[in-house]
Design a protein around this motif. Structure first.
Motif, PDB file in Angstrom:
ATOM      1  N   GLY A 312       0.815  -1.357   0.142  1.00  4.07           N
ATOM      2  CA  GLY A 312       0.056  -0.204  -0.017  1.00  4.07           C
ATOM      3  C   GLY A 312       0.794   1.043   0.252  1.00  4.07           C
ATOM      4  N   ALA A 313       2.629   1.333  -0.250  1.00  8.65           N
ATOM      5  CA  ALA A 313       2.912   2.523   0.170  1.00  8.65           C
ATOM      6  C   ALA A 313       3.045   3.560  -1.452  1.00  8.65           C
ATOM      7  CB  ALA A 313       4.364   2.008   0.020  1.00  8.65           C
ATOM      8  N   ASN A 314       2.954   4.214  -1.441  1.00  5.77           N
ATOM      9  CA  ASN A 314       2.279   5.099  -2.456  1.00  5.77           C
ATOM     10  C   ASN A 314       3.439   6.165  -2.652  1.00  5.77           C
ATOM     11  OD1 ASN A 314       0.277   6.157  -0.394  1.00  5.77           O
ATOM     12  ND2 ASN A 314      -0.690   7.012  -2.585  1.00  5.77           N
ATOM     13  N   ALA A 315       5.251   5.537  -2.363  1.00  5.31           N
ATOM     14  CA  ALA A 315       6.009   5.642  -3.451  1.00  5.31           C
ATOM     15  C   ALA A 315       6.748   5.401  -2.268  1.00  5.31           C
ATOM     16  CB  ALA A 315       6.537   7.665  -2.997  1.00  5.31           C
ATOM     17  N   ILE A 316       8.670   5.081  -3.105  1.00  2.12           N
ATOM     18  CA  ILE A 316       9.405   4.624  -2.096  1.00  2.12           C
ATOM     19  C   ILE A 316      11.006   5.334  -1.787  1.00  2.12           C
ATOM     20  CG2 ILE A 316      10.180   2.348  -1.148  1.00  2.12           C
ATOM     21  CD1 ILE A 316       8.773   1.742  -3.507  1.00  2.12           C
ATOM     22  N   VAL A 317      11.768   5.493  -0.993  1.00  2.00           N
ATOM     23  CA  VAL A 317      12.871   5.701  -0.513  1.00  2.00           C
ATOM     24  C   VAL A 317      13.521   4.973  -1.524  1.00  2.00           C
ATOM     25  CG1 VAL A 317      13.993   7.440   0.844  1.00  2.00           C
ATOM     26  CG2 VAL A 317      12.003   7.262   0.929  1.00  2.00           C
ATOM     27  N   SER A 318      14.312   5.185  -2.020  1.00  2.00           N
ATOM     28  CA  SER A 318      15.285   4.152  -1.987  1.00  2.00           C
ATOM     29  C   SER A 318      16.570   4.307  -3.253  1.00  2.00           C
ATOM     30  CB  SER A 318      14.724   2.978  -3.452  1.00  2.00           C
ATOM     31  OG  SER A 318      15.304   1.973  -3.512  1.00  2.00           O
ATOM     32  N   TYR A 319      17.352   4.036  -2.566  1.00  2.00           N
ATOM     33  CA  TYR A 319      19.373   3.678  -2.869  1.00  2.00           C
ATOM     34  C   TYR A 319      19.065   3.534  -4.134  1.00  2.00           C
ATOM     35  CZ  TYR A 319      20.017   5.138   1.770  1.00  2.00           C
ATOM     36  OH  TYR A 319      19.024   5.694   2.386  1.00  2.00           O
ATOM     37  N   TYR A 320      17.911   2.613  -4.724  1.00  2.00           N
ATOM     38  CA  TYR A 320      18.327   2.269  -6.538  1.00  2.00           C
ATOM     39  C   TYR A 320      17.442   2.734  -7.662  1.00  2.00           C
ATOM     40  CZ  TYR A 320      19.822  -2.545  -4.339  1.00  2.00           C
ATOM     41  OH  TYR A 320      19.938  -3.506  -3.560  1.00  2.00           O
ATOM     42  N   ALA A 321      17.186   4.117  -6.725  1.00  2.00           N
ATOM     43  CA  ALA A 321      16.329   4.693  -7.707  1.00  2.00           C
ATOM     44  C   ALA A 321      16.725   5.616  -8.997  1.00  2.00           C
ATOM     45  CB  ALA A 321      15.353   6.015  -6.619  1.00  2.00           C
TER      46      ALA A 321
END
Ligand code: PBG
Length: 329
Positions: A312-321
């Motif tokens: 259900g996350a709207n967005a993800i903080v990710s070092y892969y972005a």
């Protein structure tokens, strides 16, 4: 309701071909689902790899345009800035946080000047990059003071908003800070600056590599358990979110990510507010090292990112972005 009965119903029928699997897929990812963290350092013409996070770098300000350009070109909606702070700028009170000339302020001004509103910029609100004891607030007698810390955080928030920050992200876990920050921003003419509250932040060992990245490794006295949440708890997470929404949070963050999908899902279910997930440094390093050592296929990265969406996350903080072309293909 789930109905049907074998042999009339064979769920494998729709799984047989790729086109059919695509047709019935329930979740997918695009660049708009990501926030890209960027570590920044003082100096010129430097791009340093973070030892404990292979593939993640710290950049000097003259080098970040390349990273921001690519993020915009790829459709990433927002970056998150994290400063590496030299030891000589750290002190007991974290005063560097309120220095108008600190690294984050310089970065905000130069990115805003060049890119205007082409991409959002998010900044942490917390003192830990700047304190000699590594805590997120004022630290005395083995305790982080709440109200005294909040008085500084409201100033840090306003300063960052003035420098061009679009989304303030208090990651300090002090009680009552969202309301105080909102009020102070409004009073000073920053009604439209958003607040993404790290409402649910657990005291977690998954943050280890991040502390290396921002130069606070080895500084931390004790642990952060008297302000960050106990990982045994989930009802408490909902109470944190409820309070932050009342105090004026526009979005909330759950952190770490993958071990806390149950929390993401129940926050979404209960509050219908935008929920961000933070795939933190330890998650990144475990996956990346596993892949780099050929212990596991690189598909685990996509699999773990999709899990956030499913929860259900709207967005993800990710070092892969910054590598989505390789990961989402
Ligand atoms: C600081 C902060 C931390 C992270 C983001 N902001 C570390 C901490 O609270 O100790 C962790 C991010 C990561 O591990 O990727 N308030």
């Amino acid at each position: 309701m789930i109905t049907g009965k074998f042999p009339n119903l064979r769920l494998r029928r729709s799984r047989k071909n790729d086109w059919s699997r695509r047709l019935i897929e329930e979740n997918s990812l695009s660049a708009s689902d990501f926030i890209l963290p960027i570590f920044i350092i003082e100096g010129k013409n430097k791009k340093q790899e973070v030892n404990s996070m292979p593939g993640v770098y710290r950049y000097t300000l003259d080098k970040i345009n390349f990273v921001v350009d690519r993020a915009i070109k790829n459709g990433i909606p927002m970056i998150a800035l994290f400063p590496y702070t030299n030891k000589k700028k750290k002190n007991k009170f974290g005063t560097e946080a309120l220095n108008e000339d600190n690294l984050v302020c310089k970065a905000l001004q130069s990115i805003k000047r060049k890119y205007k509103n082409e991409i959002g910029i998010m900044c942490d609100v917390a003192l830990d990059p700047y304190t000699s004891h590594g805590h997120d607030g004022l630290f005395t007698n083995n305790y982080v003071l709440n109200d005294e810390t909040v008085n500084i955080l409201v100033k840090q928030s306003l300063l960052q908003a003035q420098m061009g920050c679009d989304v303030l992200a208090p990651s300090d876990m002090m009680d009552g800070r969202i309301g105080k920050i909102r009020k102070y921003l409004d009073k000073n003419g920053y009604k439209m600056t958003q607040i993404l509250s790290y409402a649910v932040k657990y005291a977690s060992s998954f943050y280890g590599p991040f502390r290396d990245a921002v130069g606070s490794k080895g500084f931390l006295k004790g642990d952060k358990k008297n302000y960050q949440m106990d990982f045994r708890n989930s009802n408490e997470a909902l109470r944190e979110v409820a309070l932050d929404i009342k105090e004026g949070a526009d979005m909330v963050m759950v952190k770490p990510g993958l071990p806390y999908l149950d929390i993401i899902s129940s926050v979404k279910e209960n509050f219908k507010i935008p929920v961000m997930a933070y795939q933190v440094s330890g998650e990144y390093s475990l996956l990346t090292n596993g892949v780099n050592k050929n212990l596991i296929d690189q598909n685990v990265i996509l699999e773990s990112l999709i899990a956030f969406k499913r929860a259900g996350a709207n967005a993800i903080v990710s070092y892969y972005a910054d590598r989505l072309d390789k990961i989402l293909k």
